[in-house]
Write an enzyme that holds these catalytic residues in place. Structure first.
Site, PDB file in Angstrom:
ATOM      1  N   GLY A 175       0.786  -1.218   0.000  1.00  0.00           N
ATOM      2  CA  GLY A 175       0.000   0.000   0.000  1.00  0.00           C
ATOM      3  C   GLY A 175       0.815   1.262   0.000  1.00  0.00           C
ATOM      4  CG  ASP A 176       3.464   4.300   1.458  1.00  0.00           C
ATOM      5  OD1 ASP A 176       4.143   4.909   0.598  1.00  0.00           O
ATOM      6  OD2 ASP A 176       2.906   4.884   2.402  1.00  0.00           O
TER       7      ASP A 176
END
Length: 446
Positions: free
Chosen positions: A252-253
């Site tokens: 997610g990053d």
């Protein structure tokens, strides 16, 4: 239409294998993994020798801590392998020790408990001055090592699962008291190998070597949901001689983010990241593929990222810093990258990232120079690039060559936006900003 995560993972692994096979004859010798030689350990113990039970319910904290204690205090010549046989081993966080190999068999899962009341707190990193998310200390990483030498985490693609959803929900609900734990963190350590393991669902950053040297991370898979907050894949931080190769990351990053401390604390600590190699990486992220920053106050130098395949990313290549950071970012090279379905292809910006407190010096300006990006191909790229330097500290020697981005819709090409930058561009499509000259200076030896 996006593929399901499983099909996407399978397809990208096949693509990575295919592309690696095609280039094998010319490129098989290209590796940095020899900075840490392989280890042979004649002594071997099993977690079951210490009462470990892989039923997914029994808490194995005492077993892991007892096994590590035995390795630490008996000190067998050459070190010891801690073998974890197939099964699901629920446990609280635990420390590793020097001269050990944590070996996960095929079908092994080491799973973090979601009972958080007993999770240890440790001091903030001195180069950050506080927890990255909140003032004060921070929760210790699930698997942790501080001041270690000669440690290996490997196996037969067993899994380390952080069960991070409980932490992500606390972040979303703003009920966190301290900064979330990383999945694996080594501090002040050297000669570390991490290979052939799957990392899932980290509460925060996945693999975080900080104040380390001689670190090899190869053949790992790192997975977290696309909406999981701050689940960076690999973050070398104030570390040197780090080799990242042949891995797949979907989180997610940022997939890989090279860091070196935060504002006045990072400036005072003064430990740069340098000698970082990232090679044959495939992945997907709503944020950045290859990132420098934004915490770069100790400096980041001599980074090479090559043969990178990125899919469904926010920004393909992202160098990010801010006023108040200070720090020197130089000799960064990204080459032979492919990206598909990206919001931006390249972003180099001096206005990214917050501050730890109000004590930072706004006149501590970063210096960004000698950035080389070449041999990049992108399709479905919404915007080719954005380069925003600082008025009182322009970015210099930014050298772009053999870059081709194709836009999202029809024949219209994505555009570039630039300010306060000096450099060179050759065979870049669409043609970038006027600040990048077509006359190659001596500093851009592409």
């Amino acid at each position: 239409m996006l593929l399901s995560p499983f099909l996407t993972f399978t397809f990208f692994l096949s693509l990575l294998f295919f592309s690696s096979s095609v280039a094998a004859a010319a490129y098989s010798a290209a590796t940095c993994s020899d900075i840490v030689p392989p280890r042979y350990r004649g002594d071997r113990i099993s977690i079951t020798d210490f009462g470990g039970v892989g039923d997914g319910r029994t808490l194995n904290t005492k077993a892991f801590r007892a096994a590590v204690y035995r390795i630490q205090h008996l000190r067998r010549r050459g070190g010891t392998v801690l073998y974890v046989p197939p099964g699901v081993y629920l446990t609280e966080s635990f420390n590793l020790t020097s001269h050990m190999t944590l070996y996960l068999a095929a079908g092994t899962v080491i799973k973090a408990t979601q009972e958080l009341w007993n999770w240890p707190l440790i001091a903030p990193l001195p180069s950050y001055g506080r927890g990255r998310e909140l003032p004060g200390g921070r929760y210790m990483s699930f698997i942790h090592g501080d001041g270690l030498n000669d440690v290996v985490i490997t196996g037969e693609n067993g899994t380390i699962d952080g069960q991070g959803d409980v932490w992500w929900n606390m972040w979303r609900q703003r009920t966190l008291q301290f900064t979330r734990p990383n999945l694996v963190e080594f501090m002040n350590s050297k000669d570390i190998i991490i290979s052939n393991v799957i990392f899932r669902n980290s509460p925060f950053w996945n693999i975080h070597p900080v104040y380390c040297s001689n670190v090899v991370i190869r053949y790992v898979t790192i997975l977290a949901p696309r909406d999981s907050p701050n689940t960076d894949g690999i973050d070398p931080d104030s570390s040197s001689n780090v080799c990242i190769e042949d891995s797949y990351i979907s989180t997610g990053d940022d997939l890989v983010a090279v860091k070196s401390g935060w504002d006045e604390y990072g400036i005072a600590y003064g430990r740069p990241s340098y000698g970082i190699t990232i090679r044959r990486l495939t992945g997907s992220s709503p944020f950045s593929g290859i990132a420098i920053g934004s915490e770069t106050s100790g400096g980041v130098e001599n980074v090479l990222a090559e043969h990178i395949n990125l899919f469904n990313v926010g920004v393909g290549i992202h160098i990010k810093t801010n006023s108040g950071r200070g720090g020197l970012i130089r000799n960064i090279t990204v080459a032979h990258a492919y990206m598909e379905n990206a919001r931006q292809g390249i972003k180099i910006a001096g206005d990214v990232g917050g501050h730890p407190d109000d004590k930072f010096n706004p006149n501590a300006l970063p210096v960004v120079k000698s950035i080389t990006i070449k041999n990049v191909w992108g399709v479905k790229v919404n915007q080719a690039g954005l380069i925003h330097g600082l008025r009182n500290s322009p970015f210099t020697d930014v050298c772009l060559s053999d870059i081709n981005f194709h836009g999202m819709r029809g024949p219209r090409s994505p555009s570039w936006k630039c300010s306060d930058v000096f450099g060179f561009a050759h065979q870049v499509s669409p043609w970038p900003c006027s600040q990048l000259s077509s006359q190659e200076p001596a500093s851009c030896a592409i």
